[in-house]
Design a protein around this motif. Structure first.
Motif, PDB file in Angstrom:
ATOM      1  N   MET A 200      43.898  46.662  44.277  1.00  0.00           N
ATOM      2  CA  MET A 200      43.107  45.435  44.355  1.00  0.00           C
ATOM      3  C   MET A 200      42.261  45.239  43.103  1.00  0.00           C
ATOM      4  O   MET A 200      42.221  44.150  42.526  1.00  0.00           O
ATOM      5  CB  MET A 200      42.193  45.484  45.589  1.00  0.00           C
ATOM      6  CG  MET A 200      42.865  45.172  46.898  1.00  0.00           C
ATOM      7  SD  MET A 200      41.634  45.028  48.225  1.00  0.00           S
ATOM      8  CE  MET A 200      42.712  44.630  49.617  1.00  0.00           C
ATOM      9  N   MET A 201      41.570  46.299  42.695  1.00  0.00           N
ATOM     10  CA  MET A 201      40.702  46.166  41.525  1.00  0.00           C
ATOM     11  C   MET A 201      41.504  45.867  40.270  1.00  0.00           C
ATOM     12  O   MET A 201      41.069  45.082  39.419  1.00  0.00           O
ATOM     13  CB  MET A 201      39.863  47.436  41.361  1.00  0.00           C
ATOM     14  CG  MET A 201      38.802  47.599  42.448  1.00  0.00           C
ATOM     15  SD  MET A 201      37.689  49.018  42.204  1.00  0.00           S
ATOM     16  CE  MET A 201      38.790  50.392  42.622  1.00  0.00           C
ATOM     17  N   ASN A 202      42.680  46.455  40.158  1.00  0.00           N
ATOM     18  CA  ASN A 202      43.545  46.157  39.004  1.00  0.00           C
ATOM     19  C   ASN A 202      44.005  44.707  39.003  1.00  0.00           C
ATOM     20  O   ASN A 202      44.321  44.150  37.950  1.00  0.00           O
ATOM     21  CB  ASN A 202      44.763  47.084  39.008  1.00  0.00           C
ATOM     22  CG  ASN A 202      44.395  48.525  38.706  1.00  0.00           C
ATOM     23  OD1 ASN A 202      43.344  48.803  38.120  1.00  0.00           O
ATOM     24  ND2 ASN A 202      45.249  49.465  39.088  1.00  0.00           N
ATOM     25  N   VAL A 219      36.364  55.255  49.376  1.00  0.00           N
ATOM     26  CA  VAL A 219      36.640  53.989  48.696  1.00  0.00           C
ATOM     27  C   VAL A 219      35.392  53.502  47.959  1.00  0.00           C
ATOM     28  O   VAL A 219      35.470  53.047  46.807  1.00  0.00           O
ATOM     29  CB  VAL A 219      37.133  52.920  49.693  1.00  0.00           C
ATOM     30  CG1 VAL A 219      37.151  51.531  49.037  1.00  0.00           C
ATOM     31  CG2 VAL A 219      38.526  53.270  50.199  1.00  0.00           C
ATOM     32  N   ILE A 220      34.248  53.614  48.590  1.00  0.00           N
ATOM     33  CA  ILE A 220      33.003  53.198  47.935  1.00  0.00           C
ATOM     34  C   ILE A 220      32.779  53.996  46.648  1.00  0.00           C
ATOM     35  O   ILE A 220      32.403  53.439  45.604  1.00  0.00           O
ATOM     36  CB  ILE A 220      31.806  53.351  48.895  1.00  0.00           C
ATOM     37  CG1 ILE A 220      31.899  52.316  50.021  1.00  0.00           C
ATOM     38  CG2 ILE A 220      30.478  53.186  48.146  1.00  0.00           C
ATOM     39  CD1 ILE A 220      30.884  52.505  51.126  1.00  0.00           C
ATOM     40  N   GLU A 221      33.027  55.294  46.711  1.00  0.00           N
ATOM     41  CA  GLU A 221      32.845  56.131  45.516  1.00  0.00           C
ATOM     42  C   GLU A 221      33.792  55.709  44.397  1.00  0.00           C
ATOM     43  O   GLU A 221      33.416  55.698  43.223  1.00  0.00           O
ATOM     44  CB  GLU A 221      33.051  57.605  45.870  1.00  0.00           C
ATOM     45  CG  GLU A 221      32.003  58.175  46.829  1.00  0.00           C
ATOM     46  CD  GLU A 221      30.597  58.180  46.271  1.00  0.00           C
ATOM     47  OE1 GLU A 221      30.432  58.055  45.037  1.00  0.00           O
ATOM     48  OE2 GLU A 221      29.638  58.305  47.061  1.00  0.00           O
ATOM     49  N   ARG A 222      35.038  55.346  44.756  1.00  0.00           N
ATOM     50  CA  ARG A 222      35.995  54.900  43.730  1.00  0.00           C
ATOM     51  C   ARG A 222      35.561  53.563  43.126  1.00  0.00           C
ATOM     52  O   ARG A 222      35.642  53.366  41.905  1.00  0.00           O
ATOM     53  CB  ARG A 222      37.398  54.784  44.339  1.00  0.00           C
ATOM     54  CG  ARG A 222      38.464  54.266  43.348  1.00  0.00           C
ATOM     55  CD  ARG A 222      38.570  55.126  42.085  1.00  0.00           C
ATOM     56  NE  ARG A 222      39.005  56.463  42.385  1.00  0.00           N
ATOM     57  CZ  ARG A 222      40.276  56.882  42.401  1.00  0.00           C
ATOM     58  NH1 ARG A 222      41.240  56.032  42.115  1.00  0.00           N
ATOM     59  NH2 ARG A 222      40.564  58.135  42.670  1.00  0.00           N
ATOM     60  N   VAL A 223      35.119  52.647  43.969  1.00  0.00           N
ATOM     61  CA  VAL A 223      34.663  51.348  43.474  1.00  0.00           C
ATOM     62  C   VAL A 223      33.445  51.520  42.568  1.00  0.00           C
ATOM     63  O   VAL A 223      33.310  50.844  41.541  1.00  0.00           O
ATOM     64  CB  VAL A 223      34.343  50.408  44.652  1.00  0.00           C
ATOM     65  CG1 VAL A 223      33.731  49.094  44.146  1.00  0.00           C
ATOM     66  CG2 VAL A 223      35.604  50.117  45.467  1.00  0.00           C
ATOM     67  N   TYR A 229      31.817  46.178  43.363  1.00  0.00           N
ATOM     68  CA  TYR A 229      30.947  46.085  44.517  1.00  0.00           C
ATOM     69  C   TYR A 229      31.704  46.275  45.828  1.00  0.00           C
ATOM     70  O   TYR A 229      32.911  46.041  45.928  1.00  0.00           O
ATOM     71  CB  TYR A 229      30.253  44.720  44.545  1.00  0.00           C
ATOM     72  CG  TYR A 229      29.578  44.367  43.253  1.00  0.00           C
ATOM     73  CD1 TYR A 229      28.490  45.098  42.788  1.00  0.00           C
ATOM     74  CD2 TYR A 229      30.030  43.295  42.478  1.00  0.00           C
ATOM     75  CE1 TYR A 229      27.868  44.775  41.595  1.00  0.00           C
ATOM     76  CE2 TYR A 229      29.419  42.962  41.288  1.00  0.00           C
ATOM     77  CZ  TYR A 229      28.337  43.708  40.853  1.00  0.00           C
ATOM     78  OH  TYR A 229      27.732  43.399  39.670  1.00  0.00           O
ATOM     79  N   VAL A 230      30.940  46.658  46.873  1.00  0.00           N
ATOM     80  CA  VAL A 230      31.514  46.794  48.207  1.00  0.00           C
ATOM     81  C   VAL A 230      30.552  46.211  49.242  1.00  0.00           C
ATOM     82  O   VAL A 230      29.364  46.032  48.994  1.00  0.00           O
ATOM     83  CB  VAL A 230      31.800  48.270  48.589  1.00  0.00           C
ATOM     84  CG1 VAL A 230      32.750  48.917  47.613  1.00  0.00           C
ATOM     85  CG2 VAL A 230      30.506  49.063  48.707  1.00  0.00           C
ATOM     86  N   GLU A 242      22.793  51.446  45.525  1.00  0.00           N
ATOM     87  CA  GLU A 242      22.307  50.089  45.759  1.00  0.00           C
ATOM     88  C   GLU A 242      22.845  49.090  44.742  1.00  0.00           C
ATOM     89  O   GLU A 242      22.766  47.886  44.963  1.00  0.00           O
ATOM     90  CB  GLU A 242      20.777  50.068  45.762  1.00  0.00           C
ATOM     91  CG  GLU A 242      20.127  50.459  44.457  1.00  0.00           C
ATOM     92  CD  GLU A 242      18.609  50.362  44.514  1.00  0.00           C
ATOM     93  OE1 GLU A 242      17.989  50.415  43.446  1.00  0.00           O
ATOM     94  OE2 GLU A 242      18.064  50.218  45.620  1.00  0.00           O
ATOM     95  N   SER A 243      23.401  49.583  43.641  1.00  0.00           N
ATOM     96  CA  SER A 243      24.035  48.678  42.678  1.00  0.00           C
ATOM     97  C   SER A 243      25.512  48.487  42.979  1.00  0.00           C
ATOM     98  O   SER A 243      26.192  47.720  42.297  1.00  0.00           O
ATOM     99  CB  SER A 243      23.870  49.223  41.255  1.00  0.00           C
ATOM    100  OG  SER A 243      22.512  49.243  40.876  1.00  0.00           O
ATOM    101  N   THR A 244      26.006  49.189  43.998  1.00  0.00           N
ATOM    102  CA  THR A 244      27.413  49.071  44.413  1.00  0.00           C
ATOM    103  C   THR A 244      27.519  48.418  45.779  1.00  0.00           C
ATOM    104  O   THR A 244      28.334  47.514  45.992  1.00  0.00           O
ATOM    105  CB  THR A 244      28.082  50.457  44.451  1.00  0.00           C
ATOM    106  OG1 THR A 244      28.005  51.060  43.158  1.00  0.00           O
ATOM    107  CG2 THR A 244      29.544  50.351  44.884  1.00  0.00           C
TER     108      THR A 244
END
Length: 315
Positions: A200-202, A219-223, A229-230, A242-244
Motif C-alpha cells: 500500500m505504501m509503495n 504494522v504500526i511500527e513498519r509505517v 500515518y496510522v 504520537e507523530s504516527t
C-alpha cells in the motif's frame, strides 16, 4: 497452567477503590479463557484488565487460562473453573460461542459469555461491538490527514463492519479520497499484514488502518519507519508514536466485561446476542496526535456526540 490472581489489599492500585466495592448477588467467582495470551497488548490484555476490574469491584476470585484454542481444551478448563466455584465465564473470542453452546448444557449454573458469535442457550450470551461507526469516524480522520488523498485498510476478514465504515467515512470527509482495502485472512499473521502494508505504501497510501488486533502493532511500527500515518485499532495506541498514530478506534473490552458482570450479578444479563456502540460508552476515539488540527478535532468530537444522541452519522 491455571493462574490465580491474588487479591491486593491496596485495591486502589487495581483500577478501583475499596470503598467502591459492590454487593455480591449472583456472582461468585469468575473465569476467563483466551485463545493465545493475556499479554498481547490488545484484545487479550483488555480481557485481563476487565477481570481485574471485576475482582476489585466485587471482591471475588478470578482465574484465567491461556492457549485455549479448541473445544476439548475449553471443556477441560470449564471443568476446572467449576471446581473452583466459578459461575461466570468469559471466552475472549468469537470461537468460544460455538464451544459454549455445547459445553453450557452440562453446566446450567454457570453463565457463559463470548464475543462476536451466536449464543443459543439460556445460560449463554454473546457480546459484540457495533463497529461500523467506529470505522466511519476513523476513516474521516484518515481522509482529513492524507496528504495524497490515498488511504488504506488492512483488515483480518471481510465481515468486519469497520472496514465498510472506514471506506464510507473517508469519502464523507473527502470524496476525492482513494481507499485501498486488503485482507489478511487471519487476526495474527504479522508477516502477511506487513507485506500488504508495504504494498500500500509503495502505491502511495499515506494513512493505514490496521484493523486486526494481532497484527496492528507490527504494522504500526513498519509505517512509523516510513514516516507515514496510522489509525490505531481496539486500544489507544498513541504511545506507539504520537507523530504516527493520528487517533485510535477504541473498543473498551474491559468496560464491557464489567457491564456484563454487573448485569449478571443483579440477575439482568440476557441470553442471546447483545451489541454495543458509542452510545453505551464502550466505543470511542482515542487521543489525537498533535499533528491533527484543533478545528477538525472540535468538529469530529461534536459529530460523535451528535451520533450518540441521534444515531445519525455525518454525511
Amino acid at each position: 497452567m491455571l493462574k490465580r490472581f491474588v487479591i491486593i489489599l491496596f485495591c486502589t492500585l487495581l483500577l478501583g477503590a475499596c470503598s467502591e466495592k459492590q454487593p455480591v448477588g449472583k456472582i461468585k467467582n469468575v473465569g476467563l479463557l483466551v485463545p493465545e495470551t493475556v499479554y498481547d497488548q490488545v484484545w487479550g490484555s483488555k480481557g485481563l484488565k476487565g477481570m481485574l476490574k471485576i475482582q476489585s469491584k466485587y471482591n471475588v476470585d478470578v482465574f484465567y487460562k491461556e492457549g485455549i484454542n479448541s473445544e476439548l481444551a475449553a471443556e477441560r478448563a470449564v471443568k476446572e473453573f467449576d471446581q473452583k466455584g466459578v459461575n461466570l465465564i468469559f471466552g475472549n473470542g468469537e470461537e468460544y460461542a460455538a464451544y459454549f453452546n455445547k459445553i453450557s448444557k452440562k453446566y446450567p449454573k454457570i453463565h457463559f459469555v463470548s464475543f462476536n458469535g451466536n449464543a443459543k442457550n439460556e445460560n449463554t450470551t454473546s457480546l459484540s461491538f457495533k463497529s461500523y461507526a467506529m470505522g466511519y469516524f476513523g476513516g474521516m480522520v484518515a481522509a482529513h490527514m492524507s496528504k495524497g488523498q490515498n488511504v488504506g485498510v488492512i483488515a483480518a476478514y471481510k465481515w468486519q463492519p469497520e472496514v465498510e465504515g472506514f471506506f464510507q467515512g473517508a469519502l464523507a470527509e473527502n470524496k476525492q479520497t482513494k481507499v485501498s482495502i486488503d485482507y489478511v485472512g487471519n487476526w495474527d499473521d504479522d508477516r502477511k499484514a506487513i507485506q500488504l502494508a508495504d504494498g500500500m505504501m509503495n502505491a502511495g497510501v499515506d494513512v493505514i488502518y490496521p484493523a486486526g488486533d494481532g497484527f496492528n502493532v507490527p504494522v504500526i511500527e513498519r509505517v512509523k519507519e516510513r514516516g507515514l500515518y496510522v489509525i490505531g485499532y481496539v486500544s489507544d495506541q498513541s504511545d506507539l508514536g504520537e507523530s504516527t498514530v493520528l487517533t485510535s478506534t477504541i473498543q473498551q473490552v474491559d468496560k464491557l466485561y464489567e457491564k456484563a458482570a454487573d448485569q449478571y450479578n443483579f440477575g439482568k444479563l440476557k441470553s442471546g446476542n447483545l451489541s454495543y456502540d458509542f452510545q453505551d460508552d464502550v466505543i470511542s476515539l482515542g487521543k489525537f496526535s498533535p499533528l491533527v488540527d484543533k478545528g477538525f478535532i472540535r468538529k469530529i468530537t461534536k459529530q460523535i456526540e451528535n451520533y450518540k444522541q441521534t444515531g445519525r452519522l455525518p454525511q
